[in-house]
Design an enzyme around this catalytic site. Structure first.
Site, short mmCIF file in Angstrom:
data_model
loop_
_atom_site.label_atom_id
_atom_site.label_comp_id
_atom_site.label_asym_id
_atom_site.label_seq_id
_atom_site.Cartn_x
_atom_site.Cartn_y
_atom_site.Cartn_z
CG HIS A 18 30.92 39.67 45.27
ND1 HIS A 18 31.17 40.83 45.97
CD2 HIS A 18 32.03 39.44 44.54
CE1 HIS A 18 32.39 41.26 45.67
NE2 HIS A 18 32.94 40.41 44.81
CG HIS A 20 35.39 37.60 41.00
ND1 HIS A 20 35.40 38.73 40.23
CD2 HIS A 20 35.14 38.02 42.28
CE1 HIS A 20 35.18 39.79 40.99
NE2 HIS A 20 35.02 39.39 42.24
CD GLU A 201 37.93 44.44 47.66
OE1 GLU A 201 37.95 44.93 46.52
OE2 GLU A 201 38.29 43.26 47.89
N1 ADE Z 1 38.68 41.09 41.19
C1 ADE Z 1 38.62 39.86 41.75
N2 ADE Z 1 38.45 39.96 43.08
C2 ADE Z 1 38.41 41.27 43.36
C3 ADE Z 1 38.26 42.01 44.55
N3 ADE Z 1 38.14 41.39 45.73
N4 ADE Z 1 38.26 43.35 44.47
C4 ADE Z 1 38.39 43.97 43.29
N5 ADE Z 1 38.53 43.33 42.13
C5 ADE Z 1 38.55 41.99 42.17
ZN ZN Z 2 34.79 40.52 43.93
#
Ligand code: ADE
Ligand code: ZN
Length: 338
Positions: A18, A20, A201
């Site tokens: 996880h 990005h 989340e």
């Molecule tokens: N895009 C990048 N980080 C994110 C996160 N923590 N929650 C949802 N979308 C995201």
């Molecule tokens: Zn994320």
């Protein structure tokens, strides 16, 4: 427990699932790109740009900072930078996400953008940095047609480094979107792509139910708010769903006030298949080894639990099968005391 130093964790083979690209590269890269493009910083001093109250403030910052890279070379150098960072943390394999919706000033079609990200990763691997494969993210803000169009591009490219479809964005802002995206995920699955979804989340348990029942994913990014629904936790354990958890990200973006009250321990104790991740090591200014060290300190985890977390990260990953077998064997043989 004394042996759980950052150095030990760096030596432990493991995957990060996880992460990005959008927030995984270095703060210095962002500042340099702004200077190169003659764009004034969002806030001064630069450090002030990296203080967010919540997920939405963070996503707004991403929209600003990711307007800076304009060409393939700049994009490739950022993905290269992430692969290099992963090597420094001793990450053996990474499933990296990229969310094209943020990169508004890229001068070219989506396929050129994806190819640029992939080429940085390929160059990095050729230079001896660890393998990083790509999940392309649609946004919760997309329409179904826009999401299908992103998938069309992915399928047309058949790029060996593009292994999964992902979805992210602020679910609290857009509400339930499982029905909207279910056909897109179905098509991705049928085409043999991996699938994964952010949920639990910015959404509560209902977002996780939608992710597993409507999007039919085996991999939930975050998923931590599942603890609010004991029946859901049982279901996650029963189905062996992977939860790719990012404790520091959740504290930083205000979801939980501290690590101590973060629900990861409850999920692990319940028998859920949990992995540890940073979400955005660059912008969040944390390393994966910090996540492991801090978690083992705060939750009192033994080396057995830590070995299981590393094992689960490899089991859940989209990595090529021969590499998976090799990594699992070296995790099993790993000596925490050496
Ligand atoms: N895009 C990048 N980080 C994110 C996160 N923590 N929650 C949802 N979308 C995201
Ligand atoms: Zn994320």
């Amino acid at each position: 427990m004394g042996s759980m130093t950052a150095d030990t964790v760096r030596r432990l083979p493991k995957a990060e699932l996880h992460l990005h690209l959008d927030s995984g590269f270095e703060v210095e890269d962002a500042v340099r790109l702004a200077e190169e493009n003659g764009v004034p910083l969002l806030k001064e001093p630069p450090d002030a740009m990296f203080d967010w109250e919540d997920l939405q403030e963070f996503l707004t910052f991403l929209d600003w900072v990711l307007c800076l890279p304009r060409n393939a070379e700049q994009v490739a150098s950022l993905s290269y930078s992430v692969a290099r960072r992963q090597g420094r943390s001793g990450v053996s394999y990474t499933d990296l996400m990229v969310s094209p919706i943020h990169w508004k000033n890229f001068d070219g079609p989506l396929e050129e953008f994806i190819a640029a990200v992939a080429s940085g990763l390929t160059d990095a691997e050729r230079d001896g940095h660890p393998p990083v494969y790509l999940s392309v993210s649609i946004s919760r803000k997309h329409s179904r047609a826009e999401a299908h169009a992103v998938l069309d591009t992915m399928l047309a490219m058949q790029h060996p480094r593009v292994v999964a479809l992902s979805i992210d964005g602020n679910e609290a802002l857009v509400g339930r979107t499982g029905d909207r995206f279910a056909p897109v995920f179905k098509r991705a699955r049928a085409a043999g792509l991996g699938i994964r979804a952010h949920a639990g989340e910015s959404s509560g348990p209902e977002g996780v139910w939608d992710a597993i029942d409507l999007l039919k994913t085996q991999r939930v990014d975050h998923g931590v708010r599942s603890v609010e629904d004991p029946e859901l936790v049982e279901e996650l354990v029963e189905r062996g769903i992977f939860l790719n958890v990012c404790p520091w990200s959740n504290v930083l973006l205000g979801l939980y006030p501290s690590r101590e009250v973060h629900p990861i321990r409850t999920l692990v104790d319940a028998g859920a298949r949990v992995t540890l991740n940073t979400d955005g090591s660059g912008f969040y200014r944390i390393t994966l080894e910090d996540e492991y060290v801090t978690a083992s300190e705060v939750y009192g985890w033994s080396t057995d639990v830590v070995r299981r977390l590393a094992r689960t990260s490899v089991e859940a990953s989209f990595c090529p099968d021969p590499l998976r077998a090799e990594l699992l064997a070296s995790i099993d043989a790993f000596d925490f005391d050496s």
